[in-house]
Motif scaffolding. Structure first.
Motif, mmCIF file in Angstrom:
data_model
loop_
_atom_site.group_PDB
_atom_site.id
_atom_site.type_symbol
_atom_site.label_atom_id
_atom_site.label_comp_id
_atom_site.label_asym_id
_atom_site.label_seq_id
_atom_site.Cartn_x
_atom_site.Cartn_y
_atom_site.Cartn_z
ATOM 1 N N ALA A 41 42.189 28.458 37.030
ATOM 2 C CA ALA A 41 41.782 29.390 38.085
ATOM 3 C C ALA A 41 42.313 30.802 37.834
ATOM 4 C CB ALA A 41 42.265 28.892 39.441
ATOM 5 N N CYS A 42 42.925 31.019 36.670
ATOM 6 C CA CYS A 42 43.516 32.313 36.298
ATOM 7 C C CYS A 42 44.591 32.751 37.296
ATOM 8 C CB CYS A 42 42.443 33.390 36.178
ATOM 9 S SG CYS A 42 41.272 33.094 34.832
ATOM 10 N N LEU A 43 45.279 31.782 37.891
ATOM 11 C CA LEU A 43 46.393 32.069 38.803
ATOM 12 C C LEU A 43 47.689 32.125 37.995
ATOM 13 C CD1 LEU A 43 45.242 29.742 41.710
ATOM 14 C CD2 LEU A 43 45.382 32.241 41.790
ATOM 15 N N PHE A 44 47.834 33.190 37.229
ATOM 16 C CA PHE A 44 48.915 33.253 36.261
ATOM 17 C C PHE A 44 50.281 33.524 36.903
ATOM 18 C CE2 PHE A 44 45.101 34.263 33.670
ATOM 19 C CZ PHE A 44 45.162 33.145 32.852
ATOM 20 N N SER A 83 40.803 37.484 32.989
ATOM 21 C CA SER A 83 40.344 37.866 34.338
ATOM 22 C C SER A 83 40.520 39.357 34.609
ATOM 23 C CB SER A 83 41.083 37.045 35.400
ATOM 24 O OG SER A 83 42.485 37.165 35.252
ATOM 25 N N ASN A 84 40.535 40.148 33.533
ATOM 26 C CA ASN A 84 40.572 41.612 33.644
ATOM 27 C C ASN A 84 41.752 42.104 34.479
ATOM 28 O OD1 ASN A 84 38.129 41.618 32.188
ATOM 29 N ND2 ASN A 84 36.922 41.500 34.060
ATOM 30 N N GLY A 85 42.882 41.396 34.407
ATOM 31 C CA GLY A 85 44.079 41.801 35.126
ATOM 32 C C GLY A 85 44.169 41.272 36.538
ATOM 33 N N HIS A 86 43.139 40.607 37.017
ATOM 34 C CA HIS A 86 43.135 40.058 38.382
ATOM 35 C C HIS A 86 43.803 38.690 38.393
ATOM 36 C CE1 HIS A 86 41.748 39.009 42.384
ATOM 37 N NE2 HIS A 86 41.203 37.907 41.899
ATOM 38 N N TYR A 91 34.217 36.522 38.944
ATOM 39 C CA TYR A 91 32.803 36.178 38.788
ATOM 40 C C TYR A 91 32.437 35.994 37.321
ATOM 41 C CZ TYR A 91 27.723 36.699 38.804
ATOM 42 O OH TYR A 91 26.377 36.510 38.618
ATOM 43 N N GLY A 92 31.831 34.859 37.012
ATOM 44 C CA GLY A 92 31.230 34.665 35.706
ATOM 45 C C GLY A 92 32.161 34.251 34.594
ATOM 46 N N PHE A 93 33.436 33.940 34.923
ATOM 47 C CA PHE A 93 34.334 33.492 33.844
ATOM 48 C C PHE A 93 34.689 32.027 34.053
ATOM 49 C CE2 PHE A 93 38.530 32.871 31.827
ATOM 50 C CZ PHE A 93 38.153 33.158 30.520
ATOM 51 N N LEU A 94 34.444 31.215 33.026
ATOM 52 C CA LEU A 94 34.700 29.772 33.064
ATOM 53 C C LEU A 94 35.874 29.431 32.158
ATOM 54 C CD1 LEU A 94 33.750 26.822 33.796
ATOM 55 C CD2 LEU A 94 32.426 26.897 31.670
ATOM 56 N N GLY A 124 33.967 30.322 28.757
ATOM 57 C CA GLY A 124 33.019 31.365 28.416
ATOM 58 C C GLY A 124 32.833 32.373 29.535
ATOM 59 N N ARG A 125 32.072 33.408 29.220
ATOM 60 C CA ARG A 125 31.776 34.465 30.181
ATOM 61 C C ARG A 125 30.261 34.584 30.329
ATOM 62 N NH1 ARG A 125 35.420 38.117 31.731
ATOM 63 N NH2 ARG A 125 36.648 37.745 29.859
#
Length: 236
Positions: A41-44, A83-86, A91-94, A124-125
Motif C-alpha cells: 500500500a506504499c505505507l512506508f 508513490s511519488n513521495g506520497h 492512482y494507477g500504481f500496482l 506496474g503503473r
C-alpha cells in the motif's frame, strides 16, 4: 517418586518452551505479513515503525545500517520511486508482492529469530497514471532476522534477494542479463544509497544468472548445513 517428579518437570519445561516458540512464530509471521500489506500500500512510514533502532536492510548488494538508514531506503528511495513521495497508495500504481513458504526458527534464548520467505510480485503503473507506464513480474527470497524488544517482535535485519525480474509481455525467458545494476556506491555520494556494499562470496546475481540465498537452518533430516560454494553452476 523424586525421579518421576524430575521427569515431569523436564517435560513441563519442554512443553512450555514449545508453546512459547509457537506463539513467537505466530507473532513473527504476523509481523512479516503486516509488513507486506503496508509495503504493497506504499505505507512506508508504517513499514519503518516495524524496525528496531539498530536494524538494517540488505538489498541489491547494499546494506542500509540503522533505523535512519532504513528510513532512507523506504521513504527517500522506494516511496519516491513508487508513490511519488506520497505515503500511501496512489492512482494507477500496482504493487502486489505475495509472501509464502515461511520457515521460522526461534533462538534458544527466545530473544531473536530467523525467517525465510518466498515472494512473487506483480507490479506496474497504469497508462493513465503519472509516470512511466510499465508492468513487470518479480520473484525473490527473504532471509530475515527478528528481535524481541520488551515483548514485541521487530525487524532486526531484512535481507531481500531479488532473484529474477521479467517484462510482463515477453516473460522471464527473454530477460536481458544484468537488467538492474547492483549498488556500487554508498551514502552520501549516492544520496539514496546504502551505507556499505555487501562483501560476500559468491556475490548476488540476477536471472538468467542463478544463485541461492543461504539457508539459516540445517537440513531437517541429515542435519547438514548447505555449502554455498559446492555444486553451484550459476552463470556463464
Amino acid at each position: 517418586m523424586t525421579e518421576q517428579i524430575s521427569v515431569l518437570e523436564k517435560k513441563i519445561e519442554e512443553v512450555t518452551k514449545r508453546i512459547s516458540d509457537l506463539k513467537d512464530i505466530d507473532s513473527i509471521r504476523n509481523l512479516h505479513h503486516t509488513y507486506g500489506y503496508y509495503f504493497d500500500a506504499c505505507l512506508f512510514n508504517e513499514v519503518v515503525d516495524l524496525y528496531a533502532e539498530d536494524s538494517e536492510v540488505r538489498f541489491m548488494g547494499g546494506i542500509f545500517k540503522g533505523k535512519e538508514s532504513v528510513r532512507r531506503f523506504f521513504c527517500d528511495r522506494l516511496r519516491m520511486r513508487h508513490s511519488n513521495g506520497h505515503n500511501g497508495p496512489i492512482y494507477g500504481f500496482l504493487l502486489d508482492h505475495i509472501m509464502m513458504q515461511d520457515v521460522i526458527t526461534i533462538s534458544e534464548d527466545g530473544k531473536t529469530a530467523r525467517g525465510r520467505y518466498r515472494t512473487f510480485m506483480q507490479a506496474g503503473r497504469h497508462e493513465l497514471a503519472e509516470g512511466l507506464t510499465r508492468q513487470w513480474w518479480e520473484g525473490g527470497v527473504y532471509e530475515n532476522t527478528y528481535v524481541n524488544e520488551d515483548g514485541l517482535w521487530k525487524f532486526k535485519i531484512l535481507d531481500y534477494r531479488g532473484l529474477w525480474h521479467a517484462d510482463f509481455n515477453t516473460g522471464w525467458a527473454h530477460t536481458p542479463p544484468n537488467l538492474y545494476p547492483f549498488f556500487s556506491d554508498t551514502y552520501p555520494n549516492d544520496p539514496i544509497g546504502p551505507d556499505e556494499i555487501l562483501d560476500i562470496v559468491p556475490k548476488p546475481v540476477l536471472w538468467p544468472d542463478t544463485g541461492v540465498l543461504p539457508f539459516h537452518y540445517p537440513h531437517p533430516v541429515t542435519g547438514d548445513e548447505w555449502d554455498q560454494n559446492k555444486d553451484l553452476n550459476t552463470s556463464k
